[in-house]
Design a protein around this motif. Sequence first.
Motif, PDB file in Angstrom:
ATOM      1  N   ARG A  37       0.829  -1.210   0.000  1.00 55.84           N
ATOM      2  CA  ARG A  37       0.000   0.000   0.000  1.00 55.84           C
ATOM      3  C   ARG A  37       0.862   1.258   0.000  1.00 55.84           C
ATOM      4  O   ARG A  37       1.862   1.344   0.706  1.00 55.84           O
ATOM      5  N   GLY A  54      -4.871   2.158  -1.385  1.00 53.94           N
ATOM      6  CA  GLY A  54      -4.767   1.491  -0.093  1.00 53.94           C
ATOM      7  C   GLY A  54      -4.224   2.352   1.033  1.00 53.94           C
ATOM      8  O   GLY A  54      -3.955   1.846   2.120  1.00 53.94           O
ATOM      9  N   SER A 104      -6.604  -4.533   1.795  1.00 54.97           N
ATOM     10  CA  SER A 104      -5.620  -4.998   2.773  1.00 54.97           C
ATOM     11  C   SER A 104      -5.960  -6.397   3.273  1.00 54.97           C
ATOM     12  O   SER A 104      -5.454  -7.388   2.752  1.00 54.97           O
TER      13      SER A 104
END
Length: 559
Positions: free
Chosen positions: A209, A225, A233
């Motif tokens: 992310r 993310g 996630s």
Amino acid sequence: MSGFAHDVLVVGSGAGGAMAAYELTRQGHKVLMLEAGRNYDPRTETPMFRPNSAAPLMGASTPDKDFGFYDSTVDGGWQVPDEPYTTAEGSEFLWWRSRMLGGRTNHWGRYSLRFSEHDFKGKSRDGLGADWPFDYDDIAPWYDKTEALIGVCGTNTGLDDMPPSSDGVLQPPPVPRVPELLIAAAAKKHGITAVPMHRAVLTRPLDERAPCFWATPCGHGCSIGAAFQTTTSLLPMAQATGNLRIVTDAMVKTVATDDQGKVTGVVYVDKKTGTEREQGAKVVVLAASACETARILLNSKSHSHPDGLANSSGQVGRNLMDSTGAGLSALVPALMNRPRYNEDGHTANHLFIPWWGHEAHANGELDFPRGYHFELGGRFSEPGAHVSGNLQGYGTALKRQVRAHYGAYVSFSLRGEMLPNEHCYMDIDPSVTDKWGIPVPRFHWKWSQHELRQVAHGLKTAKAILETMGATVDELPTPEEAIKKGGEIIHEVGTTRMGDSSRDSVTNQWGQTWDCPNLFVMDGGVFASSPHKNCTLTIMTLAMRNSAWLADQLKARRL
């Protein structure tokens, strides 16, 4: 679902369900997840860069898009087609449902505040409500693990309302904005401290992310993310183990039991075809949200469970709580006509005001028992459909006023603790069903004087700080006028609360139901109280801790 032999069936893909799936699959257990909403891919469906100017009504809220045109809740809201709910006479309650993969984590505020020792043991202090069946020290290491996993930015403040994280857990917070610094200076004159808000928004890269680049509203969803949601996630992480299978559009109707009353799986409706199916499982984890889980349990009646499943205590559906909510805003002359610059940040407040009154409570100086915090608003944000203020005239003069007011309003949003009371609960409506023939919840609601006095105190405090900033504040509304409706803050909890005894609680400290050892609850329903802090971080932390315990039970063949 042939060819996938699972150990655990998880209902719900939001904060609790996704964390349960992550922890169980990480430890090698096969998990089948049922989600009532549709599939959702934030990488392709998120309108991150679409401006309000390109949306109908400048992106304003509408009955079918409660938080604006671009809000990431695609099919849910206060009202969901084909899925009614009812309220008892004299009650007002709003029930939010996301109905999408990832649930509410796609659009939540990402505020991630730890509960403290005060929050877990409130009854021990003032005799009200219920204590949690464990201490803060028992859960503190799990808060560390959760914060590090999801990515929370903030600082250790040293304040008694904000327990510290271990070194290296928190990511750096964004710098405060000018309006927030002005609020902090004014609050300090009243002995009140403003500090960085803890948010599940990355300021540094984490696994796959990317960090936030301060450009788009978190409420639109986050395709990179940076703003935590399970769809970018926990769910991909669990799927990467090869141990998770997800079925969307699967509306769970009841939990199935055998002739001896033991849980054997669930009955659900395939919403695409309307077909009713039964799915077996060794262990069932309900994480459908507090009220949805309670609805499933109350509808799961049998000869062995005549009042609903796991309800020998009579507490399923009881103890319904939400955060209190109220707000106050004003124009601050010192902020008018200031130079324009990008003040977006991670869209929500960079500073907030945590509860400062634990000592006052201990000394009996307040006329209400539990605390609140202030979430702060005020910045140069993307203009929407509405213009604030008492504007007069038209043409050039009106435009001059709008420009002067832009970025000059600040707001205080109170979020406070509610105590359970006998008037706040949900049961099953005896005559109303949804499209699939499932009986719907009926909500009963009434704020108590505890909450109304708390709101009155909060409004007076906010007014004092605003006036210290130089704002003119009109006469305050009454607490009854100011307080939000039940459910409106979307923090409903407590309907399947945990405890030390099967006499007055639904689950033990691990979320394991007293009546059915292979049935667990891992959403906000297990909360024994409703602290003023936003509940999602604690839902995930409990789900991680309790799923680790469940994994050990499975390995030891105790279930």
